[in-house]
Design a protein around this motif. Structure first.
Motif, mmCIF file in Angstrom:
data_model
loop_
_atom_site.group_PDB
_atom_site.id
_atom_site.type_symbol
_atom_site.label_atom_id
_atom_site.label_comp_id
_atom_site.label_asym_id
_atom_site.label_seq_id
_atom_site.Cartn_x
_atom_site.Cartn_y
_atom_site.Cartn_z
ATOM 1 N N LYS A 151 0.826 -1.202 0.000
ATOM 2 C CA LYS A 151 0.000 0.000 0.000
ATOM 3 C C LYS A 151 0.865 1.260 0.000
ATOM 4 O O LYS A 151 0.503 2.254 -0.629
ATOM 5 C CB LYS A 151 -0.915 0.018 1.220
ATOM 6 C CG LYS A 151 -1.943 -1.078 1.190
ATOM 7 C CD LYS A 151 -2.820 -1.017 2.412
ATOM 8 C CE LYS A 151 -3.853 -2.129 2.396
ATOM 9 N NZ LYS A 151 -4.688 -2.138 3.590
ATOM 10 N N GLN A 152 1.974 1.268 0.719
ATOM 11 C CA GLN A 152 2.830 2.457 0.758
ATOM 12 C C GLN A 152 4.154 2.127 0.085
ATOM 13 O O GLN A 152 4.667 1.020 0.224
ATOM 14 C CB GLN A 152 3.088 2.874 2.207
ATOM 15 C CG GLN A 152 1.831 3.297 2.935
ATOM 16 C CD GLN A 152 2.122 3.622 4.402
ATOM 17 O OE1 GLN A 152 3.223 3.442 4.851
ATOM 18 N NE2 GLN A 152 1.114 4.090 5.100
ATOM 19 N N PRO A 153 4.747 3.095 -0.606
ATOM 20 C CA PRO A 153 6.029 2.808 -1.254
ATOM 21 C C PRO A 153 7.148 2.740 -0.214
ATOM 22 O O PRO A 153 7.137 3.450 0.776
ATOM 23 C CB PRO A 153 6.229 4.001 -2.188
ATOM 24 C CG PRO A 153 5.418 5.078 -1.586
ATOM 25 C CD PRO A 153 4.242 4.412 -0.923
#
Length: 176
Positions: A151-153
């Motif tokens: 979901k988050q880099p």
């Protein structure tokens, strides 16, 4: 610390000077010659003379020892046994009372139960050693990898090598 030592030395010198100036003379036990008898006069066996002499004669009766006879009485006369001849020789049984202890079991009433140890042999089986194979981890082949979504880099920093020069410190000799 130095001041304390100097002060104590000065105090010691002052106290010793005060002792030397005193006019009192100390007398020992052997120097008591003024009207009293010294210990040395006992060796000469001379009578004490205090200005008067009194002689006294004591007469005393001393009893003369004389022989005394002492009689010792024996409490019980000693009888010596002697053999006696018997006309008829008949065997006679002499009874000797010997105490014999007999164990009897007497029933006793017990108010509450109590544990009693009973020693009974118990058969314990002995097992033999058996070797069992334990499965070990092994590699598993997955044919098709599946995608994983994040979901988050996530940023990965690349490490760059940097050279650092360390200057050596030389020790100086102690005496020069």
């Amino acid at each position: 610390m130095k001041a304390f030592i100097v002060f104590s030395m000065a105090l010691a010198l002052a106290s010793s000077a005060a002792v030397d100036d005193s006019k009192k003379e100390k007398r020992g036990l052997w120097e008591l010659e003024s009207g009293h008898e010294s210990f040395e006069s006992y060796d000469r066996h001379e009578p004490l003379n205090y200005g008067y002499t009194k002689k006294e004669v004591i007469t005393k009766k001393v009893p003369v020892p004389y022989p005394v006879e002492v009689e010792k009485h024996v409490a019980v006369p000693v009888k010596v046994p002697y053999p006696v001849k018997v006309e008829k020789e008949v065997p006679f049984v002499v009874e000797k009372k010997v105490p014999v202890y007999i164990e009897k079991k007497v029933p006793v009433h017990v108010d509450r139960p109590y544990p009693v140890e009973v020693k009974v042999p118990v058969h314990v089986p002995v097992y033999k050693k058996e070797y069992v194979e334990v499965p070990k981890p092994y590699a598993v082949h997955v044919e098709k990898p599946y995608p994983v979504y994040v979901k988050q880099p996530v940023y990965v920093e690349k490490q760059v090598p940097v050279t650092v020069h360390i200057k050596e410190h030389q020790k100086k000799p102690f005496w020069g």
